[in-house]
Design a protein around this motif. Structure first.
Motif, mmCIF file in Angstrom:
data_model
loop_
_atom_site.group_PDB
_atom_site.id
_atom_site.type_symbol
_atom_site.label_atom_id
_atom_site.label_comp_id
_atom_site.label_asym_id
_atom_site.label_seq_id
_atom_site.Cartn_x
_atom_site.Cartn_y
_atom_site.Cartn_z
ATOM 1 N N VAL A 132 0.818 -1.208 0.000
ATOM 2 C CA VAL A 132 0.000 0.000 0.000
ATOM 3 C C VAL A 132 0.855 1.263 0.000
ATOM 4 O O VAL A 132 0.669 2.153 -0.833
ATOM 5 N N LYS A 133 1.805 1.373 0.930
ATOM 6 C CA LYS A 133 2.586 2.612 1.042
ATOM 7 C C LYS A 133 3.412 2.908 -0.214
ATOM 8 O O LYS A 133 3.359 4.041 -0.721
ATOM 9 N N PRO A 134 4.205 1.962 -0.732
ATOM 10 C CA PRO A 134 4.969 2.305 -1.948
ATOM 11 C C PRO A 134 4.094 2.681 -3.133
ATOM 12 O O PRO A 134 4.445 3.560 -3.916
ATOM 13 N N VAL A 135 2.935 2.034 -3.259
ATOM 14 C CA VAL A 135 2.027 2.377 -4.353
ATOM 15 C C VAL A 135 1.506 3.801 -4.183
ATOM 16 O O VAL A 135 1.477 4.591 -5.136
ATOM 17 N N LEU A 136 1.110 4.158 -2.960
ATOM 18 C CA LEU A 136 0.588 5.501 -2.709
ATOM 19 C C LEU A 136 1.674 6.559 -2.873
ATOM 20 O O LEU A 136 1.407 7.659 -3.376
ATOM 21 N N ASP A 137 2.898 6.243 -2.474
ATOM 22 C CA ASP A 137 4.004 7.195 -2.635
ATOM 23 C C ASP A 137 4.234 7.511 -4.110
ATOM 24 O O ASP A 137 4.407 8.678 -4.493
ATOM 25 N N VAL A 138 4.254 6.480 -4.950
ATOM 26 C CA VAL A 138 4.454 6.677 -6.387
ATOM 27 C C VAL A 138 3.281 7.462 -6.985
ATOM 28 O O VAL A 138 3.472 8.363 -7.810
ATOM 29 N N ALA A 139 2.069 7.114 -6.575
ATOM 30 C CA ALA A 139 0.883 7.800 -7.102
ATOM 31 C C ALA A 139 0.891 9.282 -6.743
ATOM 32 O O ALA A 139 0.562 10.137 -7.575
ATOM 33 N N LEU A 140 1.273 9.600 -5.508
ATOM 34 C CA LEU A 140 1.327 10.997 -5.082
ATOM 35 C C LEU A 140 2.377 11.770 -5.877
ATOM 36 O O LEU A 140 2.137 12.907 -6.298
ATOM 37 N N ALA A 141 3.547 11.155 -6.055
ATOM 38 C CA ALA A 141 4.613 11.822 -6.812
ATOM 39 C C ALA A 141 4.170 12.081 -8.247
ATOM 40 O O ALA A 141 4.409 13.164 -8.805
ATOM 41 N N ARG A 142 3.517 11.098 -8.848
ATOM 42 C CA ARG A 142 3.051 11.255 -10.229
ATOM 43 C C ARG A 142 1.975 12.332 -10.321
ATOM 44 O O ARG A 142 2.000 13.163 -11.231
ATOM 45 N N PHE A 143 1.043 12.343 -9.377
ATOM 46 C CA PHE A 143 -0.031 13.334 -9.393
ATOM 47 C C PHE A 143 0.535 14.745 -9.249
ATOM 48 O O PHE A 143 0.127 15.667 -9.963
ATOM 49 N N ARG A 144 1.477 14.928 -8.320
ATOM 50 C CA ARG A 144 2.043 16.257 -8.104
ATOM 51 C C ARG A 144 2.801 16.736 -9.335
ATOM 52 O O ARG A 144 2.756 17.922 -9.676
ATOM 53 N N ARG A 145 3.501 15.814 -10.000
ATOM 54 C CA ARG A 145 4.219 16.186 -11.214
ATOM 55 C C ARG A 145 3.237 16.595 -12.309
ATOM 56 O O ARG A 145 3.423 17.619 -12.975
ATOM 57 N N GLU A 146 2.168 15.808 -12.494
ATOM 58 C CA GLU A 146 1.179 16.133 -13.513
ATOM 59 C C GLU A 146 0.472 17.443 -13.192
ATOM 60 O O GLU A 146 0.198 18.249 -14.089
ATOM 61 N N GLN A 147 0.179 17.666 -11.901
ATOM 62 C CA GLN A 147 -0.491 18.901 -11.506
ATOM 63 C C GLN A 147 0.405 20.101 -11.767
ATOM 64 O O GLN A 147 -0.061 21.162 -12.205
ATOM 65 N N ARG A 148 1.705 19.951 -11.510
ATOM 66 C CA ARG A 148 2.649 21.032 -11.767
ATOM 67 C C ARG A 148 2.706 21.361 -13.258
ATOM 68 O O ARG A 148 2.729 22.533 -13.654
ATOM 69 N N LEU A 149 2.708 20.325 -14.101
ATOM 70 C CA LEU A 149 2.725 20.537 -15.544
ATOM 71 C C LEU A 149 1.438 21.212 -16.006
ATOM 72 O O LEU A 149 1.468 22.103 -16.879
ATOM 73 N N LEU A 150 0.303 20.795 -15.443
ATOM 74 C CA LEU A 150 -0.972 21.427 -15.800
ATOM 75 C C LEU A 150 -0.999 22.893 -15.392
ATOM 76 O O LEU A 150 -1.511 23.749 -16.122
ATOM 77 N N ASP A 151 -0.448 23.184 -14.211
ATOM 78 C CA ASP A 151 -0.401 24.573 -13.740
ATOM 79 C C ASP A 151 0.486 25.415 -14.654
ATOM 80 O O ASP A 151 0.155 26.573 -14.972
ATOM 81 N N GLU A 152 1.618 24.832 -15.063
ATOM 82 C CA GLU A 152 2.521 25.556 -15.960
ATOM 83 C C GLU A 152 1.859 25.801 -17.316
ATOM 84 O O GLU A 152 2.013 26.877 -17.903
ATOM 85 N N LEU A 153 1.113 24.804 -17.805
ATOM 86 C CA LEU A 153 0.412 24.962 -19.078
ATOM 87 C C LEU A 153 -0.662 26.033 -18.971
ATOM 88 O O LEU A 153 -0.818 26.880 -19.863
ATOM 89 N N SER A 154 -1.409 26.006 -17.868
ATOM 90 C CA SER A 154 -2.458 27.006 -17.660
ATOM 91 C C SER A 154 -1.862 28.406 -17.573
ATOM 92 O O SER A 154 -2.408 29.373 -18.128
ATOM 93 N N ASP A 155 -0.729 28.526 -16.885
ATOM 94 C CA ASP A 155 -0.074 29.820 -16.750
ATOM 95 C C ASP A 155 0.413 30.323 -18.102
ATOM 96 O O ASP A 155 0.284 31.516 -18.424
ATOM 97 N N ALA A 156 0.963 29.412 -18.924
ATOM 98 C CA ALA A 156 1.444 29.805 -20.255
ATOM 99 C C ALA A 156 0.289 30.269 -21.134
ATOM 100 O O ALA A 156 0.411 31.254 -21.871
ATOM 101 N N ARG A 157 -0.842 29.563 -21.067
ATOM 102 C CA ARG A 157 -2.006 29.956 -21.854
ATOM 103 C C ARG A 157 -2.536 31.313 -21.415
ATOM 104 O O ARG A 157 -2.934 32.143 -22.247
ATOM 105 N N GLN A 158 -2.546 31.551 -20.110
ATOM 106 C CA GLN A 158 -3.034 32.837 -19.607
ATOM 107 C C GLN A 158 -2.134 33.974 -20.061
ATOM 108 O O GLN A 158 -2.616 35.045 -20.468
ATOM 109 N N LYS A 159 -0.823 33.759 -20.009
ATOM 110 C CA LYS A 159 0.111 34.795 -20.440
ATOM 111 C C LYS A 159 -0.038 35.078 -21.939
ATOM 112 O O LYS A 159 0.047 36.237 -22.369
#
Length: 214
Positions: A132-159
Motif C-alpha cells: 500500500v505505502k509504496p504504491v501511494l508514494d508513487v501515485a502521489l509523486a506522479r499526481f504532483r508532477r502532472e499537476q505542476r505541468l498542468l499549472d505551468e500549461l495554464s499559466d502559459a495559456r493565460q500569459k
C-alpha cells in the motif's frame, strides 16, 4: 531559538468500493470484500495514513467527497473497475485529487480508461498490506508532477491570452491617437499604475469600451 518543524499531518484518505457486485455470490463477494478491506486498512494504518471514510460508489459519492475533502482517493474494485471509476471521476470533477485503483479487472480497455480519466496508479491483483505505502508514494509523486505541468500549461495559456489583449489594446491606441508602439505601451502602463490595476485588465477595459462604441 528556532522552534522545531511540526510534523506534517497524516494523509487523509477515502476508500471507495463497489456498491454492488453483480453476478457474484453474495456470501463470496462479501468475504472477498472483507479480505481486501482488511489488507487495505492494515496497510494504511502501518503507513500512518488517516482513513477518514469507506464509501460506496453511488450517486451520493460527490456530496460525501465534497464534505470530507480527502487528500487521496483509493478505489477498491473487485471486478467492475469502470463503474467505480465513473463515480469517482464525477466526484472529483470540481477538484482534482490523486486516485489509486486496486482491482482484479485486468482488461487493457479498463486500464486505458482509468489512466485517461486521471487515475495515478492502476494496480491489478496487488492489494497486499505491504504494497500500500509504496504504491501511494508513487501515485502521489506522479499526481504532483502532472499537476505542476498542468499549472505551468495554464499559466502559459493565460500569459499568451494577456499578450494578445495587450497587443490589441496597443493597436487601438496607435490607430486612434497616432502613437508608436512604445508610446501606446507607456500609456497603458501609466493607466494601470494610476488605477492600481494589472496591465492586462486596463487593456481589456480599453477593448471593451472600443467594442461598445463600435
Amino acid at each position: 531559538m528556532k522552534s522545531p518543524d511540526k510534523p506534517s499531518p497524516p494523509l487523509r484518505i477515502v476508500v471507495v468500493f463497489s456498491a454492488t457486485l453483480v453476478g457474484a455470490d453474495p456470501d463470496q463477494a462479501q468475504a472477498a470484500q472483507a479480505r481486501r478491506s482488511t489488507a487495505l486498512r492494515i496497510g494504511l494504518l502501518e503507513s500512518g495514513y488517516d482513513l477518514v471514510a469507506s464509501l460506496p460508489a453511488d450517486v451520493f459519492l460527490p456530496e460525501r467527497i465534497a464534505q470530507l475533502q480527502p487528500d487521496l482517493i483509493i478505489a477498491d474494485s473487485e471486478s467492475d473497475a469502470r463503474d467505480v471509476l465513473e463515480h469517482i471521476v464525477i466526484a472529483t470533477r470540481a477538484a482534482r485529487r490523486p486516485i489509486v485503483m486496486f482491482t482484479e479487472d485486468d482488461a487493457p480497455s479498463s486500464m486505458d480508461a482509468a489512466l485517461e480519466a486521471g487515475v495515478s496508479a492502476y494496480i491489478v491483483a496487488g492489494l497486499q498490506a505491504e504494497r500500500v505505502k509504496p504504491v501511494l508514494d508513487v501515485a502521489l509523486a506522479r499526481f504532483r508532477r502532472e499537476q505542476r505541468l498542468l499549472d505551468e500549461l495554464s499559466d502559459a495559456r493565460q500569459k499568451l491570452a494577456e499578450r494578445k489583449v495587450l497587443d490589441r489594446a496597443k493597436g487601438l491606441l496607435m490607430a486612434r491617437h497616432g502613437l508608436t508602439e512604445e508610446q501606446a505601451f507607456a500609456r497603458l502602463r501609466t493607466l494601470a499604475m494610476n488605477k492600481n490595476l494589472k496591465l492586462a485588465e486596463v487593456a481589456q477595459r480599453l477593448i471593451d469600451v472600443e467594442d461598445l462604441l463600435g
